[in-house]
Design a protein around this motif. Sequence first.
Motif, PDB file in Angstrom:
ATOM      1  N   HIS A  73     -18.281  10.305  -4.765  1.00  0.00           N
ATOM      2  CA  HIS A  73     -17.692   9.070  -5.403  1.00  0.00           C
ATOM      3  C   HIS A  73     -17.859   7.969  -4.156  1.00  0.00           C
ATOM      4  O   HIS A  73     -18.002   6.870  -4.199  1.00  0.00           O
ATOM      5  N   ALA A  74     -17.689   8.050  -2.955  1.00  0.00           N
ATOM      6  CA  ALA A  74     -17.724   7.569  -1.714  1.00  0.00           C
ATOM      7  C   ALA A  74     -19.021   6.821  -1.741  1.00  0.00           C
ATOM      8  O   ALA A  74     -19.330   5.506  -1.330  1.00  0.00           O
ATOM      9  N   GLY A  75     -20.116   7.588  -1.907  1.00  0.00           N
ATOM     10  CA  GLY A  75     -21.593   7.227  -1.729  1.00  0.00           C
ATOM     11  C   GLY A  75     -21.740   6.346  -2.860  1.00  0.00           C
ATOM     12  O   GLY A  75     -22.554   5.067  -2.720  1.00  0.00           O
ATOM     13  N   VAL A  76     -21.412   6.453  -3.989  1.00  0.00           N
ATOM     14  CA  VAL A  76     -21.849   5.798  -5.198  1.00  0.00           C
ATOM     15  C   VAL A  76     -21.002   4.230  -5.127  1.00  0.00           C
ATOM     16  O   VAL A  76     -21.283   3.357  -5.250  1.00  0.00           O
ATOM     17  N   LEU A  77     -19.778   4.515  -4.502  1.00  0.00           N
ATOM     18  CA  LEU A  77     -18.959   3.235  -4.363  1.00  0.00           C
ATOM     19  C   LEU A  77     -19.850   2.174  -3.257  1.00  0.00           C
ATOM     20  O   LEU A  77     -19.739   1.192  -3.680  1.00  0.00           O
ATOM     21  N   CYS A  78     -20.261   2.958  -2.273  1.00  0.00           N
ATOM     22  CA  CYS A  78     -20.897   2.166  -1.266  1.00  0.00           C
ATOM     23  C   CYS A  78     -22.333   1.340  -1.755  1.00  0.00           C
ATOM     24  O   CYS A  78     -22.547   0.104  -1.623  1.00  0.00           O
ATOM     25  N   ASP A  79     -22.965   2.165  -2.753  1.00  0.00           N
ATOM     26  CA  ASP A  79     -24.113   1.638  -3.168  1.00  0.00           C
ATOM     27  C   ASP A  79     -23.880   0.623  -4.376  1.00  0.00           C
ATOM     28  O   ASP A  79     -24.713  -0.393  -4.664  1.00  0.00           O
ATOM     29  N   THR A  80     -22.610   0.649  -5.122  1.00  0.00           N
ATOM     30  CA  THR A  80     -22.586  -0.230  -6.284  1.00  0.00           C
ATOM     31  C   THR A  80     -21.618  -1.513  -5.953  1.00  0.00           C
ATOM     32  O   THR A  80     -21.858  -2.540  -6.534  1.00  0.00           O
ATOM     33  N   GLY A  82     -20.318  -2.156  -2.577  1.00  0.00           N
ATOM     34  CA  GLY A  82     -20.656  -2.451  -1.115  1.00  0.00           C
ATOM     35  C   GLY A  82     -19.973  -1.479  -0.307  1.00  0.00           C
ATOM     36  O   GLY A  82     -18.663  -1.142  -0.461  1.00  0.00           O
ATOM     37  N   PRO A  83     -20.347  -1.361   0.870  1.00  0.00           N
ATOM     38  CA  PRO A  83     -19.622  -0.492   1.829  1.00  0.00           C
ATOM     39  C   PRO A  83     -18.130  -1.010   2.395  1.00  0.00           C
ATOM     40  O   PRO A  83     -17.439  -0.277   2.876  1.00  0.00           O
ATOM     41  N   LEU A 136     -20.758   4.206   7.898  1.00  0.00           N
ATOM     42  CA  LEU A 136     -21.921   4.670   8.152  1.00  0.00           C
ATOM     43  C   LEU A 136     -23.002   3.618   7.537  1.00  0.00           C
ATOM     44  O   LEU A 136     -24.121   3.204   7.985  1.00  0.00           O
ATOM     45  N   SER A 137     -22.802   3.720   6.270  1.00  0.00           N
ATOM     46  CA  SER A 137     -23.688   3.037   5.211  1.00  0.00           C
ATOM     47  C   SER A 137     -23.629   1.495   5.913  1.00  0.00           C
ATOM     48  O   SER A 137     -24.784   0.743   5.941  1.00  0.00           O
ATOM     49  N   TRP A 138     -22.658   0.814   6.141  1.00  0.00           N
ATOM     50  CA  TRP A 138     -22.558  -0.603   6.701  1.00  0.00           C
ATOM     51  C   TRP A 138     -23.140  -0.752   7.860  1.00  0.00           C
ATOM     52  O   TRP A 138     -23.748  -1.590   8.156  1.00  0.00           O
ATOM     53  N   ALA A 139     -22.848   0.262   8.947  1.00  0.00           N
ATOM     54  CA  ALA A 139     -23.513  -0.050  10.198  1.00  0.00           C
ATOM     55  C   ALA A 139     -25.061   0.022   9.947  1.00  0.00           C
ATOM     56  O   ALA A 139     -25.606  -0.638  10.696  1.00  0.00           O
ATOM     57  N   ILE A 140     -25.748   1.004   9.287  1.00  0.00           N
ATOM     58  CA  ILE A 140     -27.235   1.039   9.139  1.00  0.00           C
ATOM     59  C   ILE A 140     -27.825  -0.092   8.300  1.00  0.00           C
ATOM     60  O   ILE A 140     -28.615  -0.500   8.716  1.00  0.00           O
ATOM     61  N   THR A 141     -26.838  -0.772   7.481  1.00  0.00           N
ATOM     62  CA  THR A 141     -27.394  -1.973   6.926  1.00  0.00           C
ATOM     63  C   THR A 141     -27.456  -3.055   7.952  1.00  0.00           C
ATOM     64  O   THR A 141     -28.272  -4.113   7.877  1.00  0.00           O
ATOM     65  N   VAL A 142     -26.565  -3.223   8.904  1.00  0.00           N
ATOM     66  CA  VAL A 142     -26.256  -4.195   9.827  1.00  0.00           C
ATOM     67  C   VAL A 142     -27.356  -3.996  10.995  1.00  0.00           C
ATOM     68  O   VAL A 142     -27.979  -5.136  11.270  1.00  0.00           O
ATOM     69  N   VAL A 143     -27.648  -2.803  11.382  1.00  0.00           N
ATOM     70  CA  VAL A 143     -28.812  -2.838  12.577  1.00  0.00           C
ATOM     71  C   VAL A 143     -29.864  -2.250  12.023  1.00  0.00           C
ATOM     72  O   VAL A 143     -30.921  -2.111  12.829  1.00  0.00           O
ATOM     73  N   GLY A 144     -30.192  -1.786  10.833  1.00  0.00           N
ATOM     74  CA  GLY A 144     -31.436  -1.460  10.066  1.00  0.00           C
ATOM     75  C   GLY A 144     -31.651   0.028  10.163  1.00  0.00           C
ATOM     76  O   GLY A 144     -30.877   0.708  11.311  1.00  0.00           O
ATOM     77  N   PRO A 145     -32.240   0.620   9.203  1.00  0.00           N
ATOM     78  CA  PRO A 145     -32.227   2.110   9.074  1.00  0.00           C
ATOM     79  C   PRO A 145     -33.253   2.717  10.343  1.00  0.00           C
ATOM     80  O   PRO A 145     -33.110   3.744  10.408  1.00  0.00           O
ATOM     81  N   VAL A 203     -22.009  -6.976   3.796  1.00  0.00           N
ATOM     82  CA  VAL A 203     -23.204  -7.029   3.610  1.00  0.00           C
ATOM     83  C   VAL A 203     -23.525  -6.795   2.117  1.00  0.00           C
ATOM     84  O   VAL A 203     -22.794  -6.299   1.372  1.00  0.00           O
ATOM     85  N   PRO A 204     -24.702  -7.497   1.702  1.00  0.00           N
ATOM     86  CA  PRO A 204     -25.004  -7.508   0.400  1.00  0.00           C
ATOM     87  C   PRO A 204     -25.349  -6.168  -0.333  1.00  0.00           C
ATOM     88  O   PRO A 204     -25.879  -5.189   0.237  1.00  0.00           O
ATOM     89  N   VAL A 205     -25.217  -5.863  -1.552  1.00  0.00           N
ATOM     90  CA  VAL A 205     -25.286  -4.791  -2.142  1.00  0.00           C
ATOM     91  C   VAL A 205     -27.210  -4.781  -2.526  1.00  0.00           C
ATOM     92  O   VAL A 205     -27.263  -5.579  -3.145  1.00  0.00           O
ATOM     93  N   PRO A 206     -27.596  -3.688  -2.006  1.00  0.00           N
ATOM     94  CA  PRO A 206     -29.202  -3.711  -2.413  1.00  0.00           C
ATOM     95  C   PRO A 206     -29.461  -3.734  -3.858  1.00  0.00           C
ATOM     96  O   PRO A 206     -28.760  -2.791  -4.629  1.00  0.00           O
ATOM     97  N   GLY A 207     -30.212  -4.383  -4.234  1.00  0.00           N
ATOM     98  CA  GLY A 207     -30.630  -4.447  -5.888  1.00  0.00           C
ATOM     99  C   GLY A 207     -31.580  -3.144  -6.148  1.00  0.00           C
ATOM    100  O   GLY A 207     -31.984  -2.481  -5.560  1.00  0.00           O
ATOM    101  N   GLY A 208     -32.030  -3.297  -7.417  1.00  0.00           N
ATOM    102  CA  GLY A 208     -32.927  -2.051  -7.639  1.00  0.00           C
ATOM    103  C   GLY A 208     -32.194  -0.752  -8.408  1.00  0.00           C
ATOM    104  O   GLY A 208     -30.945  -0.904  -8.325  1.00  0.00           O
TER     105      GLY A 208
END
Length: 398
Positions: A73-80, A82-83, A136-145, A203-208
């Motif tokens: 649930h946590a992962g899906v919430l981040c993706d849909t 935002g973290p 984790l998801s928020w930080a990776i988006t901020v500084v790059g994967p 951070v914006p939620v990635p599309g796709g």
Amino acid sequence: MSDTVASRSPAGHAAVLPRLLPLVAIVFLGFSAIGLPLAVLPLHVHGTLGWGAAMVGAVVGLQSLATVLTRRHAGVLCDTRGPKRAVLGGLAASALAGVCYALSLAITDPALGLAAILLGRLVLGFGESLFLTGALSWAITVVGPHNAGKVMAWNGIAMYGAMAAGAPVGLALLQAGGFGAVAVAATLAPLAGLLVAALVPAVPVPGGVRMPFTAVIGRVMRPGFGLALGSVGFAVLASFAPLLFAARGWPGAWAALTAFGGAYILARLVAGGLPDRLGGRRVAVLSLTVEAAGQLLIWSASSPALAVAGAAVTGLGFSLVFPALGVEAVKRVPPQSRGAALGAYVAFFDLSLALSAPAAGLLVAEGSYAPVFLAGAVAAGLSLLLTATGRDAPAPQA
């Protein structure tokens, strides 16, 4: 902010740590809600509420169970959503856990008091799942994967730092103001994290199109199983090192745990960026080799000094296993499924901690605790084999 913005240039690379610090602080404050009451809860459940050892174990373990069950649930919430949304919700839930602890003091019926504690543990497990996966998801988006290894290394320092500091502070609060003071502190810490998170830009939620969660698990299964096996050494060290020292009449069991923690943090401070520079699989192979050596040293130790040295070597090796294999996991999914991948990956760690100590306990016979460390070495060796025979993940996806 796009994944491609940060650290593609030298200036961006140099600015990685300052940009990470607010999110690392959020993780530290969130995990303080876990560390502060951890050493105190058994005393409260047994001494104040009057429940036995089995219930104490259930209270402690319930949080981990709730965490495992809510990672998806946590992962899906981040993706849909935002973290940031996940982090805010997780910190609020963690603060609510402290309120539940306080309620247990206001209830005279021991059964209802225990129910309040159990509810708090469930809520805290859900909260941790949300705020850690989100951070984790928020930080990776901020500084790059391509800086995912640094993200996981620094968040690990925050996690273990909060746990290490929380235990003595919680006991001091218990002596000064009783369990109520601990409950208040466990409420205020995540609320402070909530304030910090509110000030950090979303951070914006990635599309796709997002991958089904079952497909995400398939992508991260190899590094996930590697992490689960590589975490056995940590689980058996934390659970059985004090018992090993006591059974052999050795003083200073605390030194083994301190040596592990010090080496763990040192390795992350000095070499936390290696998975990003050298590749996660290479660093994981080296780290697992060192961890296995540390476990073998404890298994064969004939003196407390050798056991402490083995604990330090275990800490050096284990330190980079999580970020190194995590880099491999993140690379295997597109950005719009990154949160789900992180949730699934961390769940392997949760399951390992939940299952390793009970399983290793079956190897204990007549007060002989050395075999559990041989099992830790074997598990690290299996993780090493699994990792070494795999393929390097593709380049990080923006």
